[in-house]
Design an enzyme around this catalytic site. Structure first.
Site, PDB file in Angstrom:
ATOM      1  N   GLY A   1       0.828  -1.211   0.000  1.00  0.00           N
ATOM      2  CA  GLY A   1       0.000   0.000   0.000  1.00  0.00           C
ATOM      3  C   GLY A   1       0.853   1.247   0.000  1.00  0.00           C
ATOM      4  N   ASN A   2       0.216   2.372   0.244  1.00  0.00           N
ATOM      5  CA  ASN A   2       0.965   3.636   0.295  1.00  0.00           C
ATOM      6  C   ASN A   2       0.372   4.560   1.355  1.00  0.00           C
ATOM      7  OD1 ASN A   2      -1.135   5.335  -1.024  1.00  0.00           O
ATOM      8  ND2 ASN A   2      -0.747   3.912  -2.731  1.00  0.00           N
ATOM      9  N   ARG A   3       0.996   5.728   1.507  1.00  0.00           N
ATOM     10  CA  ARG A   3       0.651   6.605   2.638  1.00  0.00           C
ATOM     11  C   ARG A   3      -0.505   7.558   2.362  1.00  0.00           C
ATOM     12  NH1 ARG A   3       5.044   6.291   6.138  1.00  0.00           N
ATOM     13  NH2 ARG A   3       7.005   5.746   5.111  1.00  0.00           N
TER      14      ARG A   3
ATOM     15  N   ALA B   1      -3.985   7.565  -5.100  1.00  0.00           N
ATOM     16  CA  ALA B   1      -2.585   7.138  -5.187  1.00  0.00           C
ATOM     17  C   ALA B   1      -2.606   5.680  -5.642  1.00  0.00           C
ATOM     18  CB  ALA B   1      -1.908   7.279  -3.838  1.00  0.00           C
TER      19      ALA B   1
END
Ligand code: CTP
Length: 429
Positions: free
Chosen positions: A226-228, A294
């Site tokens: 995943g990402n932030r 994102a």
């Protein structure tokens, strides 16, 4: 054009908004949602504002004057004949920097539209020359009634910001449009007016598709890549677009726990491929598409059907990746090929850090050329900037290579600037 973004401002205790304290008049009308006004008082006082609560007489059937007095630290009156010596409606109206009315009933909208002054709140509104924000709450039938629609139109014509209500559970078992937005949404949208930003109905009749949040690419049933991304900027865009009259579809991946933007249709997805499918299914029905999500560029080539166990020796020491579709570039291709309308406005985001190959802006300029979208909102995300914060800043880049500064502001303020550009592009077509 600025060459380097200024240092990020740390979030503050007032929700990231650092303006000086103001005099807020909070009008409260007699609806069941009046109890939420207590949290609105808190929302303003916690950022240091002075709040003067002016309820209608019927509002006090729902919340007692003592509650509003204790929370605001000011006396509460409903009638112009209370404390006549102080000519309260004139003083309160003249001193106000902002009037917020939440909840506003159908009856109060009618009295405001007619210019009545039959209690302290309506009289104060006639005196006040500051911005006025009204948050209606009522049953769907009352909200949709031609009389209410006409009153809302009259108030908007006069420059009053009348917020769109949320959809959801109403007083009884019924649900629909007419629910009061959450207190933090009302406070945040009201602060736009204090910042000199209006919510004109310039997206009325436009269908806007917004993606938000990060994607999650499954490794096994327990783990993911995943990402932030917090999803806050995409949600703020949806919030402002609805309030500017648009019909909004929000496709949301992983986000912080954020209130649902009032009036938007929300679709939840997890992976980039699910996002691609949902965007693909809806692209032809929308006039504006904003890719704030994102999106993971890669996913694990294989998703294990059961949990990978270290002890059984099945856990990989490396993960083979497969490239995900580039949704934004695909939308531009679809427009070129005529699959989606030639007038569809396509907006991308670029979360960049500078490196040996160029500054944040160099990367963003290359990106808009590569992707072919109409507008690119570029952020500097180096050193923990932007992700999860309530504020944002950056540049709006157009295909001719021009970059316009978007100054530091709340994510709703930044959303307003992005939508101003979208409206300009739409008008030029
Ligand atoms: N995007 C997309 N599909 C992808 C990756 C990104 O639609 N598979 C969109 C994002 O929603 C954003 C824009 O493209 O609007 C730019 O995303 P970003 O991750 O910055 O760009 P990338 O193409 O992935 O480029 P790079 O990672 O090399 O910076």
């Amino acid at each position: 054009m600025t060459s380097n973004p200024p240092a990020d401002t740390p979030p503050t205790g007032n929700g990231g908004d650092s303006r000086s304290p103001r005099n807020i008049v909070l009008g409260v009308a007699g609806g069941i949602a009046a109890y939420k006004a207590c949290h609105i008082v808190r929302g303003f006082t916690e950022r240091g504002d002075s709040v003067r609560v002016v309820p209608t007489a019927s509002a006090l059937n729902f919340v007692g004057a003592a509650t509003f007095e204790a929370l605001s630290g000011h006396p509460v009156a409903t009638d112009v004949f209370d404390r006549v010596d102080q000519v309260q409606h004139v003083r309160i109206g003249q001193e106000a920097d902002l009037v917020v009315i939440a909840p506003a009933t159908a009856d109060l909208l009618a009295r405001l539209a007619a210019g009545r002054a039959d209690d302290l709140l309506t009289a104060t509104c006639l005196v006040a020359t500051c911005p006025v924000v009204v948050a209606p709450a009522m049953h769907t039938e009352m909200w949709n009634h031609p009389a209410t629609r006409a009153n809302v139109a009259t108030l908007r014509d006069r420059g009053v910001t009348v917020l769109e209500p949320a959809h959801g559970r109403l007083t009884g078992a019924d649900s629909g449009a007419g629910r009061l937005p959450e207190p933090e949404q009302i406070v945040a949208l009201s602060l736009l007016r204090l910042a000199g930003i209006g919510l004109p109905q310039d997206l009325s009749g436009r269908r806007v598709l917004i993606t938000a949040g990060g994607t999650r690419e499954s490794v096994d049933p327990v783990r993911y890549l995943g990402n932030r991304s917090s999803g806050r900027q995409g949600f703020a865009l949806a919030e402002v677009a609805v309030q500017r009259g648009a019909d909004v579809t929000l496709i949301a991946g992983a986000t912080d726990a954020l209130p649902t933007p009032c009036g938007a249709e929300v679709i939840r997805i997890s992976s980039a491929r699910e996002l691609a499918d949902e965007v693909d299914a809806r692209a032809t029905d929308h006039d504006v598409i904003i890719m704030a999500a994102a999106v993971a560029d890669y996913r694990p080539s294989v998703t294990a059907p059961s949990k990978l166990k270290k002890t059984s020796g099945s856990a990989p020491t490396s993960i083979e990746l497969t490239e995900n579709p580039d949704i934004l570039a695909g939308l531009v291709d679809s427009r070129r090929s005529g699959r989606i309308g030639a007038d569809t406005v396509i907006v991308g985001f670029a979360a960049e850090t500078g490196d040996g190959e160029g500054s944040v802006l160099d990367h963003a300029l290359r990106k808009i050329r590569r992707k072919g979208c109409d507008l690119l909102m570029c952020n500097d995300v180096g050193s923990g900037r932007v992700f999860g914060r309530t504020r944002n800043r950056g540049w709006l880049i157009t295909p001719d290579g021009s970059a316009t500064d978007v100054p530091d502001g709340t994510k709703l303020e930044v959303a307003s600037r992005i939508l101003d550009s979208v409206v300009r592009i739409t008008a030029a077509r």
